[in-house]
Motif scaffolding. Structure first.
Motif, PDB file in Angstrom:
ATOM      1  N   LYS A  34      -0.667   8.676  11.057  1.00 45.90           N
ATOM      2  CA  LYS A  34      -0.939  10.105  10.835  1.00 45.90           C
ATOM      3  C   LYS A  34      -2.197  10.547  11.581  1.00 45.90           C
ATOM      4  CE  LYS A  34      -3.132   9.013   6.394  1.00 45.90           C
ATOM      5  NZ  LYS A  34      -3.009   9.065   4.957  1.00 45.90           N
ATOM      6  N   THR A  35      -2.129  11.714  12.136  1.00 41.88           N
ATOM      7  CA  THR A  35      -3.199  12.373  12.921  1.00 41.88           C
ATOM      8  C   THR A  35      -3.510  11.667  14.236  1.00 41.88           C
ATOM      9  OG1 THR A  35      -5.230  11.279  12.088  1.00 41.88           O
ATOM     10  CG2 THR A  35      -4.326  13.079  10.747  1.00 41.88           C
ATOM     11  N   LYS A  36      -2.785  10.595  14.565  1.00 41.29           N
ATOM     12  CA  LYS A  36      -3.095   9.856  15.792  1.00 41.29           C
ATOM     13  C   LYS A  36      -2.187  10.303  16.937  1.00 41.29           C
ATOM     14  CE  LYS A  36      -6.280   7.591  13.847  1.00 41.29           C
ATOM     15  NZ  LYS A  36      -7.636   8.072  14.066  1.00 41.29           N
ATOM     16  N   PRO A  37      -2.736  10.384  18.163  1.00 43.17           N
ATOM     17  CA  PRO A  37      -1.930  10.807  19.310  1.00 43.17           C
ATOM     18  C   PRO A  37      -0.921   9.738  19.725  1.00 43.17           C
ATOM     19  CG  PRO A  37      -4.142  10.195  20.034  1.00 43.17           C
ATOM     20  CD  PRO A  37      -4.149  10.146  18.537  1.00 43.17           C
ATOM     21  N   VAL A  38       0.103  10.187  20.413  1.00 36.80           N
ATOM     22  CA  VAL A  38       1.206   9.316  20.824  1.00 36.80           C
ATOM     23  C   VAL A  38       0.725   8.121  21.653  1.00 36.80           C
ATOM     24  CG1 VAL A  38       3.252   9.250  22.329  1.00 36.80           C
ATOM     25  CG2 VAL A  38       3.002  11.064  20.624  1.00 36.80           C
ATOM     26  N   GLU A  39      -0.295   8.338  22.503  1.00 34.49           N
ATOM     27  CA  GLU A  39      -0.793   7.245  23.350  1.00 34.49           C
ATOM     28  C   GLU A  39      -1.269   6.069  22.493  1.00 34.49           C
ATOM     29  OE1 GLU A  39      -1.961  10.503  23.645  1.00 34.49           O
ATOM     30  OE2 GLU A  39      -0.338  10.787  25.101  1.00 34.49           O
ATOM     31  N   MET A 199       2.218  -0.958  -1.602  1.00 31.65           N
ATOM     32  CA  MET A 199       0.888  -0.756  -2.205  1.00 31.65           C
ATOM     33  C   MET A 199      -0.158  -1.478  -1.369  1.00 31.65           C
ATOM     34  SD  MET A 199       1.377  -3.070  -5.657  1.00 31.65           S
ATOM     35  CE  MET A 199       1.362  -4.882  -5.598  1.00 31.65           C
ATOM     36  N   GLY A 200      -1.343  -0.914  -1.346  1.00 31.00           N
ATOM     37  CA  GLY A 200      -2.421  -1.487  -0.560  1.00 31.00           C
ATOM     38  C   GLY A 200      -2.599  -0.756   0.752  1.00 31.00           C
ATOM     39  N   MET A 201      -3.858  -0.367   1.032  1.00 34.99           N
ATOM     40  CA  MET A 201      -4.190   0.316   2.273  1.00 34.99           C
ATOM     41  C   MET A 201      -5.361  -0.420   2.919  1.00 34.99           C
ATOM     42  SD  MET A 201      -3.292   4.278   1.356  1.00 34.99           S
ATOM     43  CE  MET A 201      -4.663   4.656   0.300  1.00 34.99           C
ATOM     44  N   THR A 202      -5.982   0.183   3.920  1.00 36.65           N
ATOM     45  CA  THR A 202      -7.012  -0.514   4.696  1.00 36.65           C
ATOM     46  C   THR A 202      -8.047  -1.224   3.820  1.00 36.65           C
ATOM     47  OG1 THR A 202      -6.768   0.898   6.639  1.00 36.65           O
ATOM     48  CG2 THR A 202      -8.894  -0.188   6.365  1.00 36.65           C
ATOM     49  N   GLY A 203      -8.494  -0.564   2.759  1.00 35.83           N
ATOM     50  CA  GLY A 203      -9.582  -1.126   1.957  1.00 35.83           C
ATOM     51  C   GLY A 203      -9.180  -2.211   0.975  1.00 35.83           C
ATOM     52  N   ASP A 204      -7.890  -2.301   0.659  1.00 29.54           N
ATOM     53  CA  ASP A 204      -7.521  -3.206  -0.447  1.00 29.54           C
ATOM     54  C   ASP A 204      -6.190  -3.935  -0.245  1.00 29.54           C
ATOM     55  OD1 ASP A 204      -5.705  -1.135  -0.811  1.00 29.54           O
ATOM     56  OD2 ASP A 204      -6.706  -0.314  -2.577  1.00 29.54           O
ATOM     57  N   TYR A 205      -5.693  -3.971   1.000  1.00 25.61           N
ATOM     58  CA  TYR A 205      -4.353  -4.554   1.190  1.00 25.61           C
ATOM     59  C   TYR A 205      -4.300  -6.047   0.893  1.00 25.61           C
ATOM     60  CZ  TYR A 205      -5.930  -5.916   5.933  1.00 25.61           C
ATOM     61  OH  TYR A 205      -6.618  -6.443   6.993  1.00 25.61           O
ATOM     62  N   GLU A 206      -5.422  -6.746   1.043  1.00 22.21           N
ATOM     63  CA  GLU A 206      -5.392  -8.188   0.758  1.00 22.21           C
ATOM     64  C   GLU A 206      -5.152  -8.443  -0.733  1.00 22.21           C
ATOM     65  OE1 GLU A 206      -8.366 -10.658   3.144  1.00 22.21           O
ATOM     66  OE2 GLU A 206      -9.114  -8.617   3.444  1.00 22.21           O
ATOM     67  N   VAL A 207      -5.835  -7.669  -1.560  1.00 23.16           N
ATOM     68  CA  VAL A 207      -5.635  -7.781  -3.018  1.00 23.16           C
ATOM     69  C   VAL A 207      -4.204  -7.388  -3.376  1.00 23.16           C
ATOM     70  CG1 VAL A 207      -6.340  -6.867  -5.275  1.00 23.16           C
ATOM     71  CG2 VAL A 207      -8.078  -7.417  -3.563  1.00 23.16           C
ATOM     72  N   ALA A 213       2.552  -7.103  -3.115  1.00 25.11           N
ATOM     73  CA  ALA A 213       2.968  -6.049  -2.168  1.00 25.11           C
ATOM     74  C   ALA A 213       3.940  -6.602  -1.134  1.00 25.11           C
ATOM     75  CB  ALA A 213       1.744  -5.462  -1.459  1.00 25.11           C
ATOM     76  N   THR A 214       4.968  -5.815  -0.805  1.00 20.24           N
ATOM     77  CA  THR A 214       5.861  -6.187   0.296  1.00 20.24           C
ATOM     78  C   THR A 214       5.654  -5.267   1.505  1.00 20.24           C
ATOM     79  OG1 THR A 214       7.673  -4.779  -0.465  1.00 20.24           O
ATOM     80  CG2 THR A 214       7.615  -7.041  -1.304  1.00 20.24           C
ATOM     81  N   TYR A 215       5.069  -4.088   1.275  1.00 22.02           N
ATOM     82  CA  TYR A 215       4.635  -3.212   2.360  1.00 22.02           C
ATOM     83  C   TYR A 215       3.169  -2.894   2.137  1.00 22.02           C
ATOM     84  CZ  TYR A 215       9.319  -1.821   4.060  1.00 22.02           C
ATOM     85  OH  TYR A 215      10.578  -1.794   4.608  1.00 22.02           O
ATOM     86  N   VAL A 216       2.342  -3.050   3.178  1.00 26.02           N
ATOM     87  CA  VAL A 216       0.972  -2.540   3.118  1.00 26.02           C
ATOM     88  C   VAL A 216       0.836  -1.477   4.200  1.00 26.02           C
ATOM     89  CG1 VAL A 216      -0.074  -4.573   2.072  1.00 26.02           C
ATOM     90  CG2 VAL A 216       0.130  -4.477   4.562  1.00 26.02           C
ATOM     91  N   ARG A 217       0.097  -0.416   3.879  1.00 28.46           N
ATOM     92  CA  ARG A 217       0.013   0.753   4.749  1.00 28.46           C
ATOM     93  C   ARG A 217      -1.405   0.830   5.333  1.00 28.46           C
ATOM     94  NH1 ARG A 217       1.669   2.259  -0.419  1.00 28.46           N
ATOM     95  NH2 ARG A 217      -0.228   3.471  -0.681  1.00 28.46           N
ATOM     96  N   VAL A 218      -1.537   0.469   6.603  1.00 32.96           N
ATOM     97  CA  VAL A 218      -2.870   0.363   7.195  1.00 32.96           C
ATOM     98  C   VAL A 218      -3.012   1.325   8.374  1.00 32.96           C
ATOM     99  CG1 VAL A 218      -4.568  -1.193   8.248  1.00 32.96           C
ATOM    100  CG2 VAL A 218      -3.005  -2.060   6.480  1.00 32.96           C
ATOM    101  N   GLY A 219      -3.967   2.227   8.275  1.00 35.77           N
ATOM    102  CA  GLY A 219      -4.241   3.173   9.355  1.00 35.77           C
ATOM    103  C   GLY A 219      -5.620   2.967   9.942  1.00 35.77           C
ATOM    104  N   GLY A 224      -9.088   2.995  13.535  1.00 35.87           N
ATOM    105  CA  GLY A 224     -10.423   3.532  13.301  1.00 35.87           C
ATOM    106  C   GLY A 224     -10.346   4.760  12.411  1.00 35.87           C
ATOM    107  N   GLU A 225     -11.483   5.386  12.177  1.00 35.85           N
ATOM    108  CA  GLU A 225     -11.526   6.547  11.279  1.00 35.85           C
ATOM    109  C   GLU A 225     -10.612   7.657  11.789  1.00 35.85           C
ATOM    110  OE1 GLU A 225     -12.900   6.774   8.339  1.00 35.85           O
ATOM    111  OE2 GLU A 225     -13.702   4.739   8.498  1.00 35.85           O
ATOM    112  N   ARG A 226     -10.066   8.422  10.849  1.00 34.16           N
ATOM    113  CA  ARG A 226      -9.155   9.515  11.202  1.00 34.16           C
ATOM    114  C   ARG A 226      -9.879  10.626  11.973  1.00 34.16           C
ATOM    115  NH1 ARG A 226      -6.593  11.058   5.554  1.00 34.16           N
ATOM    116  NH2 ARG A 226      -6.648   8.945   4.799  1.00 34.16           N
ATOM    117  N   GLN A 227      -9.163  11.184  12.936  1.00 31.22           N
ATOM    118  CA  GLN A 227      -9.673  12.388  13.609  1.00 31.22           C
ATOM    119  C   GLN A 227      -8.831  13.568  13.137  1.00 31.22           C
ATOM    120  OE1 GLN A 227      -9.564   9.995  16.796  1.00 31.22           O
ATOM    121  NE2 GLN A 227     -11.646   9.591  16.149  1.00 31.22           N
ATOM    122  N   TYR A 228      -9.499  14.575  12.657  1.00 35.54           N
ATOM    123  CA  TYR A 228      -8.764  15.763  12.236  1.00 35.54           C
ATOM    124  C   TYR A 228      -8.900  16.812  13.341  1.00 35.54           C
ATOM    125  CZ  TYR A 228      -8.446  13.685   7.664  1.00 35.54           C
ATOM    126  OH  TYR A 228      -8.166  12.843   6.628  1.00 35.54           O
TER     127      TYR A 228
END
Length: 230
Positions: A34-39, A199-207, A213-219, A224-228
């Motif tokens: 999300k919010t990331k360019p195609v490149e 369940m689980g995102m960048t900060g807590d996917y290991e736990v 968890a069978t899917y972890v969602r990492v952005g 890197g940090e989101r650009q809006y």
């Protein structure tokens, strides 16, 4: 940099699998684009991932036509009923089904387009007022109601845990979601599989992986940090 980040994430995923006696192929990394360019997405794709997650319908509609066809797209953000018709036949899975009203709309559009849509029931395990999701008390009855609808296949559950400094604080929520999936599976409801725990995102996917968890969602951990956009 993106390739290196993906490798680092995969190494941490492997470590979490080792610690919990699981196989690495039991857990899939969803690259949250999300919010990331195609490149940047192409760079991530070239590094191996084939599961990508978007939280807005427009993001999906912009990116699907210009990226490789073998990507499995996941709708991970809140989905409004009036946007359902645009994506039911384009996404691999919708993670954020949190009401019967939304499920009925997905069912209606799925039947119209002659597809079966894989969905997850979103549960607000931490009961945060700012988050979407059904309650832990209502999830079983909601699952039973949605399971009766045509054109839908319930694959499991999803939650978004609180944003915390210490990922250990979220272990209790991941445990609870896992237990809910076990309880629902035990009911043997027709048209309901409980094979997926998103369940689980960048900060807590290991736990999250340690707790099933069978899917972890990492952005952020990949891009890197989101650009809006201004």
């Amino acid at each position: 940099m993106i390739r290196e980040n993906i490798e680092a994430v995969k190494q941490k995923m492997a470590g979490a699998c080792d610690r919990s006696g699981r196989k690495m192929d039991e857990v899939t990394l969803i690259t949250v684009s999300k919010t990331k360019p195609v490149e940047m997405l192409k760079e991530a794709y070239d590094a191996g991932p084939r599961d990508f997650g978007e939280n807005k319908v427009q993001g999906l509609l912009d990116k699907i036509p210009v990226l490789p066809q073998d990507i499995r797209w996941h709708m991970i953000g809140h989905l409004q009923t009036n946007k359902v018709k645009y994506i039911v036949d384009k996404v691999y899975m919708i993670h954020s089904v949190d009401s019967l009203k939304l499920a009925k709309e997905i069912s209606k559009e799925a039947v119209k387009k002659n597809v079966t849509v894989k969905i997850l029931i979103e549960v607000n395990v931490a009961e945060e007022e700012t988050k979407f999701g059904t309650t832990t008390e209502q999830v079983i009855s909601l699952t039973e109601e949605i399971a009766a609808l045509p054109g839908i296949q319930i694959e499991g559950l999803m939650t978004i845990a609180p944003f915390v400094e210490d990922p250990e604080e979220n272990r209790v929520y991941f445990c609870k979601l896992k237990q809910l999936s076990v309880d629902i599976k035990a009911k043997n409801i027709d048209n309901v599989h409980m094979n997926v725990l998103s369940m689980g995102m960048t900060g807590d996917y290991e736990v999250a992986i340690e707790e099933g968890a069978t899917y972890v969602r990492v952005g952020t951990g990949i891009f890197g940090e989101r650009q809006y956009l201004k």
